[in-house]
Design an enzyme around this catalytic site. Sequence first.
Site, PDB file in Angstrom:
ATOM      1  N   ASN A 100       1.032  -1.244  -0.143  1.00  0.00           N
ATOM      2  CA  ASN A 100       0.079  -0.013   0.141  1.00  0.00           C
ATOM      3  C   ASN A 100       0.959   1.388  -0.085  1.00  0.00           C
ATOM      4  OD1 ASN A 100      -1.975   2.013   0.616  1.00  0.00           O
ATOM      5  ND2 ASN A 100      -2.277   1.417   2.534  1.00  0.00           N
ATOM      6  N   LYS A 485     -21.255  15.030  -0.652  1.00  0.00           N
ATOM      7  CA  LYS A 485     -21.863  13.781  -0.383  1.00  0.00           C
ATOM      8  C   LYS A 485     -22.547  13.218  -1.592  1.00  0.00           C
ATOM      9  CE  LYS A 485     -20.302  12.278   2.496  1.00  0.00           C
ATOM     10  NZ  LYS A 485     -19.313  12.899   3.121  1.00  0.00           N
TER      11      LYS A 485
HETATM   12  C1  F6R Z   1     -15.600  12.088   2.171  1.00  0.00           C
HETATM   13  C2  F6R Z   1     -14.427  11.722   2.764  1.00  0.00           C
HETATM   14  C3  F6R Z   1     -13.370  12.093   2.550  1.00  0.00           C
HETATM   15  C4  F6R Z   1     -12.519  12.393   3.773  1.00  0.00           C
HETATM   16  C5  F6R Z   1     -10.988  12.959   3.359  1.00  0.00           C
HETATM   17  C6  F6R Z   1     -10.122  12.909   4.632  1.00  0.00           C
HETATM   18  O1  F6R Z   1     -16.905  11.440   2.575  1.00  0.00           O
HETATM   19  O2  F6R Z   1     -14.849  10.901   3.738  1.00  0.00           O
HETATM   20  O3  F6R Z   1     -13.293  13.487   1.694  1.00  0.00           O
HETATM   21  O4  F6R Z   1     -12.799  13.352   4.727  1.00  0.00           O
HETATM   22  O5  F6R Z   1     -10.371  11.800   2.334  1.00  0.00           O
HETATM   23  O6  F6R Z   1      -9.866  11.774   5.312  1.00  0.00           O
HETATM   24  P1  F6R Z   1      -9.518  11.740   6.911  1.00  0.00           P
HETATM   25  O7  F6R Z   1     -10.652  12.506   7.716  1.00  0.00           O
HETATM   26  O8  F6R Z   1      -9.421  10.260   7.366  1.00  0.00           O
HETATM   27  O9  F6R Z   1      -8.368  12.582   6.962  1.00  0.00           O
END
Ligand code: F6R
Length: 608
Positions: A100, A485
């Site tokens: 990954n 969304k």
């Molecule tokens: C949309 C969504 C993404 C995350 C973004 C950041 O529904 O989930 O836009 O908010 O990729 O991710 P995190 O919050 O994990 O840093």
Amino acid sequence: MCGIIGYVGADEVVPVLLDGLRRLEYRGYDSAGMAVMGADEIGILRAAGKLKNLEQKAYHEPLHGTAGVGHTRWATHGAPTEANAHPQTDAEGLVAVVHNGIVENYVSLRKELQEAGVDLQSDTDTELIAQLLGREKGTLTERVLGILPRLEGQYAVVAVYRTEPDVVVAFRNGPPLVVGFGEGENMVASDITALLHRTRRVVFLENGDVAEVRADSVRILDPSGLEVERPVETLDWDAARVEKGGYRHFMLKEIFEQPDAIRNTVLAYLDAERRGVNLDGLGFSAEELSGLRRVHLVACGTSWHACLVGKFVIEELTGLPTEVDYASEYRYRQPLIGGDVLVVGVTQSGETADTLAAMEMAREGGALLATVCNSRGSSSWRLATSRMLTQAGPEIGVASTKAFTTQLVALVLMALALRSVRGLTDATDVELVAELQRLPLAVEQALAIDPELYRDGTEMLADATDSLYLGRGILYPIALEGALKLKEISYLHAEGYPAGEMKHGPIALLQEGFPVVAVAPEGATREKLIGNLMEVRARGAAVLAVSDGDAGGLDHVADLVLPVPRVHPLLQPVVAVVPLQLLAYHVAVELGNDVDQPRNLAKSVTVE
Ligand code: F6R
């Protein structure tokens, strides 16, 4: 981005790997594969497309063994074909590797291997790791230690080696890896959701760690080969929380889990009398806090929208000037960072590469560093001095819902904590704390909107190719979130805009039937918003409004009103986003889309 699972134990490994991959599929789902350690060879199965294609292959071409690795991919180097799926192997089939992340010196390594006569079989950077391992000497662990200095970039890798069928070796620099300790079996995975049903005892690997995993032992080494100790943590998440529990989709389940998630987040940070917050200076010393003058909120995507709301909250409650940045922009500009700034990385996964880089930069600049995060033990968790855990529990649906609303709540709690250290606490705090405790009930009411209204709303949006989401003030970020969304899971274009800006450009889009979604609760800017909506109606566009309490003048301008309860204005975003989440959900279902695993997206963006 990709999901990784490795297992060594006593059970037949194929069902274990497939089960783990099913739980990790939300991280990437354009191809999948596994390597199974046989008596004298490594059995490899790979399939393009969703995991079910690999499952079918595993059924028709059974492999047997008690150790192996599995992978579900989100493509970076090379199209999502079977040839590019993981595991990748070296020329001799000695080693197999799942990965990954991104090897950044891909071009030079590829050239070097080709010049050395290696006939590369894929376009992936992962194959380069396998080929390098194949050309090293010694045990698998020695080979891994040998190639580490050659790899640049961000990677989490798990490898197996034909002559050591009872060992799986994992190493990371960037994307997460967690080792799970079972009874007579040990595992490694990209995240704990893949392990929870087998064990709750885990070690989160640090960058540079190399873990040699056997059925009865785990040795963790640093890049120089010295053994290191890492704390074993016992998780309190239970396995049932990563099941659908009777809901058609994880996203729907998670939307309906919001009242509990919010309640748990609020209660985790209230004092014993539940009249104030108990955040103990956010974990900073009184001296550090005395110099605090500014706040920077950094995040990506939905979490960035939470930060936009957070700016309103923090400035109103604390008077501290607050800036909001996309982490991917912050890290490449020269923000004015110093000991007088509190930098908060807001991230549900705690693994978003850009957010982590922005946080690193803040730390190097001497800022006070905090995170609002939904994953204890994640990279942002370990990086920050001050940590607020959103109590959303595992979020499997790729489109974030309960992680978002709990971030909003956490930022209010953080603002209350900052008020307290700045000596600003007064009746406002008691009122807000009481409102926070009533919030889950209000969210429950927002969830109970008449399904008939969603049917009408779905029709309005699903038949259009574009829509505009409008809001003002603290609800403008909710318009952005509602539009995001819809885009993510329906693949329909939607744009979020501050309503006052509409006439400076987007108004040109409006025509008969063009859907405009307005987040329009009662409050200081409602009259203004109604004025904007009149302009929308005058152009024949259709208006769907989210409104609290009495629809007021809205019923004259809106074709459809989704009612939500009225709460404290600083908490209104939490309630107002709920119908927008459900609307996006219903539109996506109507269009027959894969709600939980929308195309091209991945839950955790561990590459830049
Ligand atoms: C949309 C969504 C993404 C995350 C973004 C950041 O529904 O989930 O836009 O908010 O990729 O991710 P995190 O919050 O994990 O840093």
